[in-house]
Design a protein around this motif. Structure first.
Motif, PDB file in Angstrom:
ATOM      1  N   GLY A  76       0.809  -1.200   0.000  1.00 31.87           N
ATOM      2  CA  GLY A  76       0.000   0.000   0.000  1.00 31.87           C
ATOM      3  C   GLY A  76       0.848   1.259   0.000  1.00 31.87           C
ATOM      4  O   GLY A  76       0.526   2.253  -0.662  1.00 31.87           O
ATOM      5  N   VAL A  77       1.937   1.216   0.768  1.00 31.81           N
ATOM      6  CA  VAL A  77       2.879   2.342   0.800  1.00 31.81           C
ATOM      7  C   VAL A  77       3.451   2.579  -0.591  1.00 31.81           C
ATOM      8  O   VAL A  77       3.486   3.714  -1.082  1.00 31.81           O
ATOM      9  N   ARG A  78       3.867   1.491  -1.223  1.00 29.74           N
ATOM     10  CA  ARG A  78       4.431   1.616  -2.574  1.00 29.74           C
ATOM     11  C   ARG A  78       3.393   2.152  -3.555  1.00 29.74           C
ATOM     12  O   ARG A  78       3.672   3.035  -4.366  1.00 29.74           O
ATOM     13  N   ALA A  79       2.192   1.586  -3.481  1.00 30.33           N
ATOM     14  CA  ALA A  79       1.132   1.975  -4.417  1.00 30.33           C
ATOM     15  C   ALA A  79       0.768   3.453  -4.255  1.00 30.33           C
ATOM     16  O   ALA A  79       0.574   4.161  -5.248  1.00 30.33           O
ATOM     17  N   LEU A  80       0.689   3.913  -3.024  1.00 30.36           N
ATOM     18  CA  LEU A  80       0.342   5.314  -2.781  1.00 30.36           C
ATOM     19  C   LEU A  80       1.449   6.233  -3.292  1.00 30.36           C
ATOM     20  O   LEU A  80       1.173   7.266  -3.917  1.00 30.36           O
ATOM     21  N   GLY A  81       2.695   5.851  -3.042  1.00 28.23           N
ATOM     22  CA  GLY A  81       3.819   6.641  -3.539  1.00 28.23           C
ATOM     23  C   GLY A  81       3.812   6.736  -5.053  1.00 28.23           C
ATOM     24  O   GLY A  81       4.006   7.812  -5.625  1.00 28.23           O
ATOM     25  N   ALA A  82       3.555   5.614  -5.705  1.00 29.13           N
ATOM     26  CA  ALA A  82       3.528   5.579  -7.165  1.00 29.13           C
ATOM     27  C   ALA A  82       2.371   6.429  -7.701  1.00 29.13           C
ATOM     28  O   ALA A  82       2.528   7.149  -8.693  1.00 29.13           O
ATOM     29  N   GLU A  83       1.231   6.346  -7.041  1.00 32.64           N
ATOM     30  CA  GLU A  83       0.069   7.125  -7.485  1.00 32.64           C
ATOM     31  C   GLU A  83       0.320   8.616  -7.301  1.00 32.64           C
ATOM     32  O   GLU A  83      -0.050   9.420  -8.169  1.00 32.64           O
ATOM     33  N   ALA A  84       0.949   8.991  -6.202  1.00 29.26           N
ATOM     34  CA  ALA A  84       1.284  10.400  -5.956  1.00 29.26           C
ATOM     35  C   ALA A  84       2.224  10.905  -7.047  1.00 29.26           C
ATOM     36  O   ALA A  84       2.085  12.031  -7.537  1.00 29.26           O
ATOM     37  N   GLN A  85       3.156  10.042  -7.429  1.00 27.06           N
ATOM     38  CA  GLN A  85       4.098  10.371  -8.503  1.00 27.06           C
ATOM     39  C   GLN A  85       3.359  10.627  -9.817  1.00 27.06           C
ATOM     40  O   GLN A  85       3.591  11.616 -10.509  1.00 27.06           O
ATOM     41  N   ARG A  86       2.419   9.718 -10.146  1.00 22.97           N
ATOM     42  CA  ARG A  86       1.641   9.868 -11.380  1.00 22.97           C
ATOM     43  C   ARG A  86       0.802  11.136 -11.358  1.00 22.97           C
ATOM     44  O   ARG A  86       0.708  11.853 -12.359  1.00 22.97           O
ATOM     45  N   MET A  87       0.189  11.421 -10.205  1.00 23.31           N
ATOM     46  CA  MET A  87      -0.662  12.608 -10.096  1.00 23.31           C
ATOM     47  C   MET A  87       0.153  13.884 -10.243  1.00 23.31           C
ATOM     48  O   MET A  87      -0.271  14.831 -10.916  1.00 23.31           O
ATOM     49  N   ALA A  88       1.312  13.916  -9.603  1.00 21.36           N
ATOM     50  CA  ALA A  88       2.164  15.097  -9.699  1.00 21.36           C
ATOM     51  C   ALA A  88       2.608  15.310 -11.145  1.00 21.36           C
ATOM     52  O   ALA A  88       2.611  16.439 -11.654  1.00 21.36           O
ATOM     53  N   ALA A  89       2.948  14.206 -11.815  1.00 25.78           N
ATOM     54  CA  ALA A  89       3.372  14.288 -13.214  1.00 25.78           C
ATOM     55  C   ALA A  89       2.217  14.777 -14.090  1.00 25.78           C
ATOM     56  O   ALA A  89       2.411  15.620 -14.979  1.00 25.78           O
ATOM     57  N   GLY A  90       1.016  14.269 -13.830  1.00 28.76           N
ATOM     58  CA  GLY A  90      -0.155  14.687 -14.582  1.00 28.76           C
ATOM     59  C   GLY A  90      -0.454  16.159 -14.379  1.00 28.76           C
ATOM     60  O   GLY A  90      -0.751  16.884 -15.337  1.00 28.76           O
TER      61      GLY A  90
ATOM     62  N   GLU B  25      -2.270  11.675 -28.518  1.00 29.96           N
ATOM     63  CA  GLU B  25      -1.580  12.695 -27.740  1.00 29.96           C
ATOM     64  C   GLU B  25      -1.505  12.308 -26.259  1.00 29.96           C
ATOM     65  O   GLU B  25      -0.470  12.503 -25.610  1.00 29.96           O
ATOM     66  N   ILE B  26      -2.585  11.738 -25.736  1.00 31.79           N
ATOM     67  CA  ILE B  26      -2.600  11.322 -24.328  1.00 31.79           C
ATOM     68  C   ILE B  26      -1.563  10.231 -24.100  1.00 31.79           C
ATOM     69  O   ILE B  26      -0.822  10.246 -23.111  1.00 31.79           O
ATOM     70  N   GLU B  27      -1.483   9.300 -25.036  1.00 26.98           N
ATOM     71  CA  GLU B  27      -0.508   8.221 -24.888  1.00 26.98           C
ATOM     72  C   GLU B  27       0.914   8.796 -24.898  1.00 26.98           C
ATOM     73  O   GLU B  27       1.767   8.372 -24.122  1.00 26.98           O
ATOM     74  N   GLU B  28       1.116   9.790 -25.771  1.00 23.06           N
ATOM     75  CA  GLU B  28       2.452  10.363 -25.890  1.00 23.06           C
ATOM     76  C   GLU B  28       2.826  11.192 -24.672  1.00 23.06           C
ATOM     77  O   GLU B  28       3.917  11.034 -24.102  1.00 23.06           O
ATOM     78  N   LEU B  29       1.921  12.061 -24.243  1.00 21.00           N
ATOM     79  CA  LEU B  29       2.247  12.972 -23.137  1.00 21.00           C
ATOM     80  C   LEU B  29       2.385  12.228 -21.813  1.00 21.00           C
ATOM     81  O   LEU B  29       3.038  12.717 -20.890  1.00 21.00           O
ATOM     82  N   SER B  30       1.762  11.051 -21.720  1.00 20.83           N
ATOM     83  CA  SER B  30       1.873  10.271 -20.486  1.00 20.83           C
ATOM     84  C   SER B  30       2.983   9.227 -20.611  1.00 20.83           C
ATOM     85  O   SER B  30       3.114   8.356 -19.751  1.00 20.83           O
ATOM     86  N   ASP B  31       3.753   9.341 -21.672  1.00 18.19           N
ATOM     87  CA  ASP B  31       4.874   8.425 -21.880  1.00 18.19           C
ATOM     88  C   ASP B  31       4.393   6.972 -21.993  1.00 18.19           C
ATOM     89  O   ASP B  31       5.049   6.045 -21.530  1.00 18.19           O
ATOM     90  N   GLY B  32       3.232   6.797 -22.600  1.00 15.47           N
ATOM     91  CA  GLY B  32       2.700   5.465 -22.832  1.00 15.47           C
ATOM     92  C   GLY B  32       1.958   4.856 -21.649  1.00 15.47           C
ATOM     93  O   GLY B  32       1.392   3.773 -21.769  1.00 15.47           O
ATOM     94  N   GLU B  33       1.946   5.579 -20.522  1.00 18.42           N
ATOM     95  CA  GLU B  33       1.319   5.012 -19.319  1.00 18.42           C
ATOM     96  C   GLU B  33      -0.192   5.025 -19.383  1.00 18.42           C
ATOM     97  O   GLU B  33      -0.852   4.130 -18.881  1.00 18.42           O
ATOM     98  N   VAL B  34      -0.739   6.085 -19.959  1.00 18.67           N
ATOM     99  CA  VAL B  34      -2.198   6.210 -20.041  1.00 18.67           C
ATOM    100  C   VAL B  34      -2.666   5.933 -21.455  1.00 18.67           C
ATOM    101  O   VAL B  34      -2.186   6.544 -22.408  1.00 18.67           O
TER     102      VAL B  34
END
Lengths: 114, 114
Positions: A76-90, B25-34
């Motif tokens: 859960g710790v890992r998953a939350l960290g990874a999700e926070a990373q994705r959200m910040a990137a988004g 574009e979504i696939e590209e900007l998310s680096d293939g993650e989304v």
DNA sequence: CAGGATATATCGGCTGCCGATATATGCACA
DNA sequence: TGTGCATATATCGGCAGCCGATATATCCTG
């Protein structure tokens, strides 16, 4: 991961909490912006438990009322960290692209985003 | 706002795009993650249009194929900015609380185990 | 003793994502 | 030629998940 699941994990990130406490904690940590509903909570709790992201920590009886405490698992710790990373990137991607576009600049830039 | 809607708005943040272009574009900007699915796209487009966050920009016929371009409205720009703000705040909150908790430190902290 | 906070749980409705499917064109390749 | 793939649109049914309503029970306040 759903928004609701993300906030439940976040509420549990510092210490174990029981269901109703999670509800109050989410409201507090989001400055009142996010209000997770009771009807949402237990489904999320069950799903996160089944997924191994949280686990039952302990049960207490306080003032005649049962309190069922949950805690984050290592996963859960890992998953939350990874999700926070994705959200910040988004969030960053959205802001960058808004800045690139031909839009009027948003309010409050004086004093700046750093 | 749903994840799918957020990414559609982000894809449109720099310039108008047509449906299929949004997908790429979504696939590209998310680096293939989304990877937004075709079945998801048109429902999101209709909903965002009904909500006034995007609008039909123009229609073109390229190589015999119709291209229907959408753009962000002013309200869409504001909504995306606000959502990015919320996401960044949520990600920060999760990270802060993870750091506060009694968890093993994540990878990449200089001097760590890895 | 009524109302509200605390604390659990369930259920039906509605929203929304996704896989499958359909239609149509242009291009590459055998 | 015709087969397959990328491009480009759109619809539909299934399923997951959020929420409002509801239920039960205790404790405290007025």
């Amino acid at each position: 991961m759903t928004q609701a699941a993300f906030f439940v994990l976040t509420a549990l990130a510092d210490q174990p909490r029981h269901g109703y406490g999670i509800l109050r904690e989410i409201e507090e940590l989001s400055d009142g912006e996010v209000q997770l509903r009771v009807g949402t909570l237990y489904g999320v709790l069950d799903r996160l438990t089944a997924d191994g992201l949280i686990a039952l920590d302990r049960e207490e009886v306080q003032q005649g009322r049962l309190r069922r405490y949950y805690r984050l698992t290592d996963e859960g710790v890992r998953a939350l960290g990874a999700e926070a990373q994705r959200m910040a990137a988004g969030a960053d991607a959205a802001r960058r692209r808004l800045a690139e576009g031909r839009h009027a600049p948003g309010p409050g830039l004086a004093g700046g985003l750093a």
